[in-house]
Design a protein around this motif. Sequence first.
Motif, short mmCIF file in Angstrom:
data_model
loop_
_atom_site.label_atom_id
_atom_site.label_comp_id
_atom_site.label_asym_id
_atom_site.label_seq_id
_atom_site.Cartn_x
_atom_site.Cartn_y
_atom_site.Cartn_z
N ALA A 61 -65.93 -4.01 21.04
CA ALA A 61 -65.51 -5.49 21.04
C ALA A 61 -64.58 -5.26 22.49
CB ALA A 61 -64.73 -5.56 19.90
N ALA A 62 -63.69 -4.35 22.59
CA ALA A 62 -62.77 -4.48 23.71
C ALA A 62 -63.64 -4.34 25.14
CB ALA A 62 -62.01 -3.13 23.63
N ALA A 63 -64.71 -3.58 25.10
CA ALA A 63 -65.46 -3.67 26.31
C ALA A 63 -66.26 -4.87 26.47
CB ALA A 63 -66.52 -2.53 26.06
N ARG A 64 -66.64 -5.46 25.44
CA ARG A 64 -67.55 -6.79 25.46
C ARG A 64 -66.58 -7.68 26.12
NH1 ARG A 64 -69.55 -6.15 20.89
NH2 ARG A 64 -67.73 -6.84 19.62
N HIS A 65 -65.19 -7.76 25.39
CA HIS A 65 -64.44 -8.97 25.91
C HIS A 65 -63.54 -8.50 27.03
CE1 HIS A 65 -65.88 -11.28 22.63
NE2 HIS A 65 -65.57 -10.18 21.83
N ARG A 66 -63.64 -7.29 27.49
CA ARG A 66 -62.68 -6.63 28.62
C ARG A 66 -61.39 -6.95 28.45
NH1 ARG A 66 -66.08 -4.76 32.67
NH2 ARG A 66 -64.56 -4.97 34.32
N ASP A 67 -60.89 -6.30 27.10
CA ASP A 67 -59.58 -6.65 26.47
C ASP A 67 -58.95 -5.19 26.69
OD1 ASP A 67 -57.58 -6.87 25.05
OD2 ASP A 67 -58.40 -8.22 23.55
N TYR A 68 -57.98 -5.31 27.69
CA TYR A 68 -57.21 -3.88 28.16
C TYR A 68 -56.29 -3.78 26.74
CZ TYR A 68 -59.24 -3.45 32.56
OH TYR A 68 -59.99 -3.24 33.67
N GLY A 69 -55.69 -4.82 26.35
CA GLY A 69 -54.61 -4.67 25.25
C GLY A 69 -55.32 -3.98 24.13
N LEU A 70 -56.31 -4.55 23.77
CA LEU A 70 -57.26 -3.89 22.46
C LEU A 70 -57.62 -2.63 22.70
CD1 LEU A 70 -58.51 -4.27 19.75
CD2 LEU A 70 -60.69 -5.25 20.81
N TYR A 71 -58.00 -2.17 23.86
CA TYR A 71 -58.50 -0.87 24.27
C TYR A 71 -57.21 0.12 24.24
CZ TYR A 71 -60.27 3.33 26.42
OH TYR A 71 -60.43 4.45 26.98
N GLU A 72 -56.21 -0.42 24.79
CA GLU A 72 -54.71 0.40 24.73
C GLU A 72 -54.35 0.66 23.15
OE1 GLU A 72 -52.14 -1.67 27.12
OE2 GLU A 72 -53.07 -0.82 29.00
N ALA A 73 -54.46 -0.27 22.26
CA ALA A 73 -54.30 -0.16 21.01
C ALA A 73 -55.20 0.89 20.32
CB ALA A 73 -54.34 -1.75 20.07
N ILE A 74 -56.53 0.80 20.69
CA ILE A 74 -57.27 1.71 20.14
C ILE A 74 -56.86 2.94 20.28
CG2 ILE A 74 -59.60 2.79 20.12
CD1 ILE A 74 -60.35 -0.51 20.63
N VAL A 75 -56.37 3.20 21.64
CA VAL A 75 -56.21 4.71 22.10
C VAL A 75 -55.00 5.16 21.41
CG1 VAL A 75 -55.19 6.07 24.03
CG2 VAL A 75 -57.29 4.55 24.36
N LYS A 76 -53.89 4.13 21.15
CA LYS A 76 -52.72 4.75 20.20
C LYS A 76 -52.97 4.95 18.95
CE LYS A 76 -49.65 1.60 22.87
NZ LYS A 76 -48.84 0.39 22.76
N ILE A 77 -53.91 4.04 18.12
CA ILE A 77 -54.38 4.53 17.00
C ILE A 77 -55.04 5.96 16.96
CG2 ILE A 77 -55.86 3.80 15.15
CD1 ILE A 77 -55.51 0.81 15.94
#
Length: 108
Positions: free
Chosen positions: A24-40
Amino acid sequence: MQINIDEPDATEQFWAGMREAAAAAARHRDYGLYEAIVKIGKSALAQGVELVPSGGLFLWCPVCSAQTGQRCINTPGHPLNETRLHAERIELAEKAMSGEVPLPKPFG
């Protein structure tokens, strides 16, 4: 929904959910979501959750340039393993999640 953390496939279910969020982060190019995924993901690893080979989906592939959330494609000289990701991508994910190397940018 109740989750039993001791069930045999709990780790795979956790990472499957993380892969869906990464897609979903890639589909929407959402850096904030990607960073949250990495933290989790890093928090889970610090608490003893095992990183499954498909964890490479969180990063782009250095071999075939597959983007975050995309499966790798076959390229000459770089056979795909049973997870359908290049070994180099899996290794990069393991090193990035452990902090050995900096996280590469998630989107091209």
